[in-house]
Motif scaffolding. Structure first.
Motif, PDB file in Angstrom:
ATOM      1  N   LEU A  11       2.355 -14.633  -1.310  1.00 34.77           N
ATOM      2  CA  LEU A  11       1.297 -13.707  -0.915  1.00 34.77           C
ATOM      3  C   LEU A  11       1.885 -12.624  -0.018  1.00 34.77           C
ATOM      4  CD1 LEU A  11      -1.505 -16.290  -0.020  1.00 34.77           C
ATOM      5  CD2 LEU A  11      -0.923 -15.326  -2.255  1.00 34.77           C
ATOM      6  N   SER A  12       1.566 -11.375  -0.333  1.00 36.75           N
ATOM      7  CA  SER A  12       2.081 -10.251   0.443  1.00 36.75           C
ATOM      8  C   SER A  12       1.152  -9.065   0.224  1.00 36.75           C
ATOM      9  CB  SER A  12       3.503  -9.906   0.006  1.00 36.75           C
ATOM     10  OG  SER A  12       3.497  -9.352  -1.304  1.00 36.75           O
ATOM     11  N   ASP A  13       1.614  -7.885   0.613  1.00 33.42           N
ATOM     12  CA  ASP A  13       0.816  -6.681   0.382  1.00 33.42           C
ATOM     13  C   ASP A  13       1.109  -6.057  -0.977  1.00 33.42           C
ATOM     14  OD1 ASP A  13       3.366  -5.828   0.896  1.00 33.42           O
ATOM     15  OD2 ASP A  13       2.805  -4.308   2.370  1.00 33.42           O
ATOM     16  N   LYS A  14       1.902  -6.718  -1.800  1.00 29.86           N
ATOM     17  CA  LYS A  14       2.281  -6.164  -3.101  1.00 29.86           C
ATOM     18  C   LYS A  14       1.262  -6.455  -4.182  1.00 29.86           C
ATOM     19  CE  LYS A  14       6.385  -4.667  -1.757  1.00 29.86           C
ATOM     20  NZ  LYS A  14       6.328  -5.079  -0.332  1.00 29.86           N
ATOM     21  N   PRO A 190      -0.198 -11.055   5.700  1.00 28.91           N
ATOM     22  CA  PRO A 190      -1.317 -10.700   4.816  1.00 28.91           C
ATOM     23  C   PRO A 190      -2.657 -10.803   5.538  1.00 28.91           C
ATOM     24  CG  PRO A 190       0.222 -12.136   3.660  1.00 28.91           C
ATOM     25  CD  PRO A 190       0.668 -12.094   5.089  1.00 28.91           C
ATOM     26  N   VAL A 191      -3.505  -9.819   5.267  1.00 31.26           N
ATOM     27  CA  VAL A 191      -4.836  -9.768   5.866  1.00 31.26           C
ATOM     28  C   VAL A 191      -5.877  -9.982   4.768  1.00 31.26           C
ATOM     29  CG1 VAL A 191      -6.542  -8.309   7.041  1.00 31.26           C
ATOM     30  CG2 VAL A 191      -4.138  -8.248   7.750  1.00 31.26           C
ATOM     31  N   VAL A 192      -6.808 -10.876   5.042  1.00 25.36           N
ATOM     32  CA  VAL A 192      -7.865 -11.218   4.096  1.00 25.36           C
ATOM     33  C   VAL A 192      -9.210 -10.840   4.703  1.00 25.36           C
ATOM     34  CG1 VAL A 192      -9.056 -13.173   3.004  1.00 25.36           C
ATOM     35  CG2 VAL A 192      -6.564 -13.060   2.967  1.00 25.36           C
ATOM     36  N   PHE A 193     -10.130 -10.419   3.845  1.00 23.81           N
ATOM     37  CA  PHE A 193     -11.486 -10.101   4.281  1.00 23.81           C
ATOM     38  C   PHE A 193     -12.439 -11.161   3.735  1.00 23.81           C
ATOM     39  CE2 PHE A 193     -15.118  -6.745   3.837  1.00 23.81           C
ATOM     40  CZ  PHE A 193     -15.808  -7.349   4.870  1.00 23.81           C
ATOM     41  N   VAL A 229      -6.952  -4.275   2.986  1.00 21.40           N
ATOM     42  CA  VAL A 229      -6.765  -5.726   3.029  1.00 21.40           C
ATOM     43  C   VAL A 229      -5.965  -6.169   1.803  1.00 21.40           C
ATOM     44  CG1 VAL A 229      -8.883  -6.079   4.329  1.00 21.40           C
ATOM     45  CG2 VAL A 229      -8.933  -6.309   1.839  1.00 21.40           C
ATOM     46  N   ASP A 230      -5.311  -7.301   1.930  1.00 20.15           N
ATOM     47  CA  ASP A 230      -4.443  -7.804   0.865  1.00 20.15           C
ATOM     48  C   ASP A 230      -5.148  -8.804  -0.044  1.00 20.15           C
ATOM     49  OD1 ASP A 230      -2.006  -6.471   1.944  1.00 20.15           O
ATOM     50  OD2 ASP A 230      -2.448  -7.783   3.641  1.00 20.15           O
TER      51      ASP A 230
END
Length: 274
Positions: A11-14, A190-193, A229-230
């Motif tokens: 998991l990343s921003d990709k 990683p940021v999740v909403f 968000v990621d």
């Protein structure tokens, strides 16, 4: 950004990813139906999916409300879903004595927002070596979550996800401030909403239609993805009206695929401008 290893996923921003499942573990038929749907969506859209459901909800507002099957039976159900559908699984813990059993099954251990400042719980969970999803407490400024992240890092564990779920705005209401996404991204994880819990109306039983503002799910999710968000955290249920927890805020399972399409497209557009 630091990559987070979750089973065979990175998991990343990709790449956009999804955390989803029924709020709390219910009957096996419901759980397996959700697992099959999530697996199919994952394959169809090449979308990393983590299955989330709580074996125990210890923050229900009444002792009369269903709180889940408990640690042992709940983990057995999650293990079955994990093995059947080859999906990583996530659940939340509330006490240090749950950590070892949870770590034997879960790919991600979640620290609830109410408990994010509990040092012993956070540190001992991090020592398990499992990926940690730490939820932003609705009572602290987003930049202060950096202190919680450092507690986890102090153990050498850098498999961290930070999840936004709204901030207390007066009594029994939450507001989502897009500035929070910017602040949480500064931690380089990683940021999740979590849109499901950001639309809850606290003080109203979740089974009451007034206990959630489901009509805001599309606009809030698009705002969050556009803000960078990621991943998205959204609870789903085959029949939300009869769900045993968060009935007024879960998305109908059959609507999930169409709900995700614009978010995937928006994420692919947004990441070009980072």
């Amino acid at each position: 950004m630091n990559e987070v290893i979750v089973g065979n996923l990175k998991l990343s921003d990709k790449k956009f990813f999804l955390i989803s499942g029924p709020c709390v573990i219910e009957e096996e038929k419901i759980m397996m139906e959700a697992g099959e749907k999530l697996k199919n969506i994952s394959l169809k859209y090449d979308l990393p999916v983590i299955y989330k459901s709580s074996f125990m909800k210890d923050n229900r507002s009444s002792v009369e409300f269903y709180s889940g099957p408990g640690l042992e039976d709940g983990l057995k159900m999650l293990e079955k879903i994990k093995n059947t559908f080859d999906l990583p699984v996530l659940s939340d813990i509330h006490y240090p004595d749950q950590i070892n059993a949870a770590a034997d099954v879960l790919d991600i251990i979640q620290i609830p927002a109410y408990l994010c400042m509990q040092t012993i719980l956070v540190v001992e969970t991090a020592k398990s070596g499992k990926a940690i999803n730490i939820k932003h407490g609705q009572f602290i400024a987003p930049e202060n979550m950096g202190k919680v992240v450092k507690k986890i890092e102090s153990t050498g564990n850098k498999n961290i996800i930070v999840t936004e779920r709204g901030y207390t705005f007066g009594y029994n209401d939450l507001v989502v401030d897009p500035r929070s996404f910017h602040e949480l991204r500064k931690f380089d994880y990683p940021v999740v909403f979590d849109i499901t819990h950001s639309i809850r109306k606290y003080g109203i039983p979740s089974a009451d239609p007034k206990g959630g503002m489901r009509e805001y799910l599309p606009v809030l999710s698009r705002a969050g993805v556009a803000a960078g968000v990621d991943g998205i955290f959204i609870e789903v249920h085959p029949e939300p009206a009869i769900a045993k927890c968060d009935a007024a805020s879960q998305l109908k399972l059959g609507h999930l695929e169409e709900f995700l399409k614009p978010l995937i497209e928006l994420h692919n557009t947004e990441k070009k401008y980072r």
